[in-house]
Motif scaffolding. Structure first.
Motif, PDB file in Angstrom:
ATOM      1  N   VAL A 223       0.624  -6.231  -0.367  1.00  0.00           N
ATOM      2  CA  VAL A 223       0.284  -4.881  -0.822  1.00  0.00           C
ATOM      3  C   VAL A 223      -1.174  -4.839  -0.552  1.00  0.00           C
ATOM      4  O   VAL A 223      -1.932  -5.541  -1.229  1.00  0.00           O
ATOM      5  N   PRO A 224      -1.680  -4.069   0.396  1.00  0.00           N
ATOM      6  CA  PRO A 224      -3.350  -3.979   0.779  1.00  0.00           C
ATOM      7  C   PRO A 224      -3.884  -3.580  -0.445  1.00  0.00           C
ATOM      8  O   PRO A 224      -3.560  -2.855  -1.430  1.00  0.00           O
ATOM      9  N   ASP A 225      -5.244  -3.816  -0.664  1.00  0.00           N
ATOM     10  CA  ASP A 225      -5.864  -3.866  -1.691  1.00  0.00           C
ATOM     11  C   ASP A 225      -6.010  -2.295  -2.358  1.00  0.00           C
ATOM     12  O   ASP A 225      -5.986  -1.938  -3.381  1.00  0.00           O
ATOM     13  N   GLU A 226      -6.275  -1.383  -1.361  1.00  0.00           N
ATOM     14  CA  GLU A 226      -6.134  -0.098  -1.725  1.00  0.00           C
ATOM     15  C   GLU A 226      -4.946   0.537  -2.163  1.00  0.00           C
ATOM     16  O   GLU A 226      -4.899   1.523  -3.093  1.00  0.00           O
ATOM     17  N   GLU A 227      -3.814  -0.084  -1.727  1.00  0.00           N
ATOM     18  CA  GLU A 227      -2.540   0.447  -2.183  1.00  0.00           C
ATOM     19  C   GLU A 227      -2.031  -0.438  -3.666  1.00  0.00           C
ATOM     20  O   GLU A 227      -1.344   0.435  -4.095  1.00  0.00           O
TER      21      GLU A 227
ATOM     22  N   VAL B 163      -5.121 -14.985  -2.188  1.00  0.00           N
ATOM     23  CA  VAL B 163      -4.749 -14.900  -0.779  1.00  0.00           C
ATOM     24  C   VAL B 163      -4.272 -13.454  -0.467  1.00  0.00           C
ATOM     25  O   VAL B 163      -4.471 -13.156   0.710  1.00  0.00           O
ATOM     26  N   TYR B 164      -3.709 -12.786  -1.605  1.00  0.00           N
ATOM     27  CA  TYR B 164      -3.156 -11.591  -1.294  1.00  0.00           C
ATOM     28  C   TYR B 164      -4.358 -10.289  -0.939  1.00  0.00           C
ATOM     29  O   TYR B 164      -4.262  -9.435  -0.476  1.00  0.00           O
ATOM     30  N   GLU B 165      -5.605 -10.801  -1.276  1.00  0.00           N
ATOM     31  CA  GLU B 165      -6.734 -10.061  -1.194  1.00  0.00           C
ATOM     32  C   GLU B 165      -6.481  -8.450  -1.677  1.00  0.00           C
ATOM     33  O   GLU B 165      -7.027  -7.522  -1.292  1.00  0.00           O
ATOM     34  N   ASN B 166      -5.906  -8.825  -2.833  1.00  0.00           N
ATOM     35  CA  ASN B 166      -5.621  -7.383  -3.572  1.00  0.00           C
ATOM     36  C   ASN B 166      -5.989  -7.598  -5.217  1.00  0.00           C
ATOM     37  O   ASN B 166      -5.601  -6.682  -5.905  1.00  0.00           O
ATOM     38  N   GLU B 167      -6.700  -8.578  -5.648  1.00  0.00           N
ATOM     39  CA  GLU B 167      -7.029  -8.433  -7.014  1.00  0.00           C
ATOM     40  C   GLU B 167      -7.815  -7.610  -7.442  1.00  0.00           C
ATOM     41  O   GLU B 167      -7.916  -7.093  -8.557  1.00  0.00           O
ATOM     42  N   ASN B 168      -8.715  -7.129  -6.520  1.00  0.00           N
ATOM     43  CA  ASN B 168      -9.651  -5.970  -6.816  1.00  0.00           C
ATOM     44  C   ASN B 168      -8.998  -4.801  -7.178  1.00  0.00           C
ATOM     45  O   ASN B 168      -9.031  -4.005  -8.381  1.00  0.00           O
TER      46      ASN B 168
ATOM     47  N   LYS C 260       9.148  -7.063  -5.182  1.00  0.00           N
ATOM     48  CA  LYS C 260       7.840  -6.069  -4.821  1.00  0.00           C
ATOM     49  C   LYS C 260       8.291  -5.154  -3.941  1.00  0.00           C
ATOM     50  O   LYS C 260       9.312  -5.175  -3.079  1.00  0.00           O
ATOM     51  N   SER C 261       8.000  -4.060  -4.500  1.00  0.00           N
ATOM     52  CA  SER C 261       8.171  -2.506  -3.569  1.00  0.00           C
ATOM     53  C   SER C 261       7.120  -1.812  -4.016  1.00  0.00           C
ATOM     54  O   SER C 261       6.266  -1.715  -5.097  1.00  0.00           O
ATOM     55  N   VAL C 262       6.565  -0.773  -3.089  1.00  0.00           N
ATOM     56  CA  VAL C 262       5.295   0.247  -3.374  1.00  0.00           C
ATOM     57  C   VAL C 262       6.076   1.405  -3.422  1.00  0.00           C
ATOM     58  O   VAL C 262       5.312   2.633  -3.572  1.00  0.00           O
ATOM     59  N   THR C 263       7.442   1.544  -3.191  1.00  0.00           N
ATOM     60  CA  THR C 263       8.226   2.609  -3.413  1.00  0.00           C
ATOM     61  C   THR C 263       8.678   3.152  -4.668  1.00  0.00           C
ATOM     62  O   THR C 263       9.011   2.344  -5.106  1.00  0.00           O
TER      63      THR C 263
END
Length: 274
Positions: A22-26, A47-52, A229-232
């Motif tokens: 899941v990208p950081d902004e999403e 490593v997912y680069e979405n902790e922020n 995991k899902s963003v829907t």
């Protein structure tokens, strides 16, 4: 929500929300929606680069910190005692937290032979109260046994690829013997082919549930922790609505019979990317 108790007495939601790929902004709106639905356990990693992005969602949430269960992981390139301590500080800063509930080694990377040293850094973080529980990901039996032999704290969790086509029975048996919880990543199998299996679809039809709900229910009754995991939003809700039915012993046996030892991710002993 259903909770399990880890080997140090810490309670953890048995069903959580994963943010791999899941990208950081999403990640911010996705985690906000997950918390709104009722998820309280969020699983991320350096490593997912979405902790922020996860941290922003937590900061925006009205859910009390003590009601949240946040997991992150040390990446392979950050292994080693001092490196791990520094990596943890950076993860904590990105998440905007004072502590995390669970900190995991992402892979054993045995070729570099530094996972014991890395785990000793996790033990220090645990003893200092900066982490509520510690554990590992993708550890085979030989890697777990070495930690038990050479370290002080038995891992609370081993997060591994696990789904009906890869049930991890040897690892599961070892974990149960040592009071380590198995946590399933990719619980619905990458690519989703298991969702089309005739056994799964027929069981789903008998309960008026989806194949994904049946598989998640199987994980819960198999005593796994599970982090779909899902963003829907509709899929996130579907994955959460698995507490209102129960599979029979026969259903569980039919799903158990699907095991093919079919892995989609890397074999842990061979995964040495840094």
């Amino acid at each position: 929500m259903q909770y399990i108790t880890l080997n140090n007495g810490l309670k953890m939601p048995q069903l959580g929300f994963g943010v791999w790929q899941v990208p950081d902004e999403e990640a911010t709106p996705a985690v906000e929606k997950a918390l709104e639905i009722g998820y309280r356990s969020i699983d991320t990693a350096k490593v997912y680069e979405n902790e922020n992005g996860v941290g922003k969602a937590l900061a925006n949430s009205n859910v009390a910190r003590e009601d949240l269960f946040i997991t992150t992981k040390v990446w392979n390139s950050d292994q080693g005692y001092e490196n791990t301590l520094q990596a943890f500080d950076k993860s904590l800063e990105r998440l905007g937290l004072d502590y995390v509930d669970l900190y995991l080694i992402h892979w054993p990377t045995p070729e570099y032979d530094d996972y014991v040293e890395t785990y000793k850094a996790l033990e220090k973080l645990y003893k200092d109260g900066r982490v509520k529980a510690i554990g590992v990901c993708n550890f085979n039996v030989e890697h777990l046994q070495r930690l038990i032999d050479e370290c002080d704290v038995v891992p609370a969790v081993n997060q591994v690829e696990c789904h009906p086509y890869l049930q991890q029975k040897e690892v599961k048996e070892f974990c149960e013997k040592h009071n380590i919880y198995l946590e399933a990543w990719s619980p619905l199998m990458q690519g989703g082919e298991v969702l089309k299996n005739d056994v799964i679809t027929s069981i789903a039809g008998s309960y008026s549930k989806t194949p994904a709900q049946v598989i998640l229910r199987w994980h819960l009754q198999y005593n796994n922790i599970v982090i779909p995991k899902s963003v829907t939003p509709s899929r996130m809700e579907e994955n959460f609505n698995v507490f209102d039915f129960e599979l029979t012993t026969d259903d569980m046996k039919r799903i158990e019979g699907l095991d093919r030892n079919e892995r989609k991710g890397p074999e842990p002993s061979e995964m040495n990317i840094r």
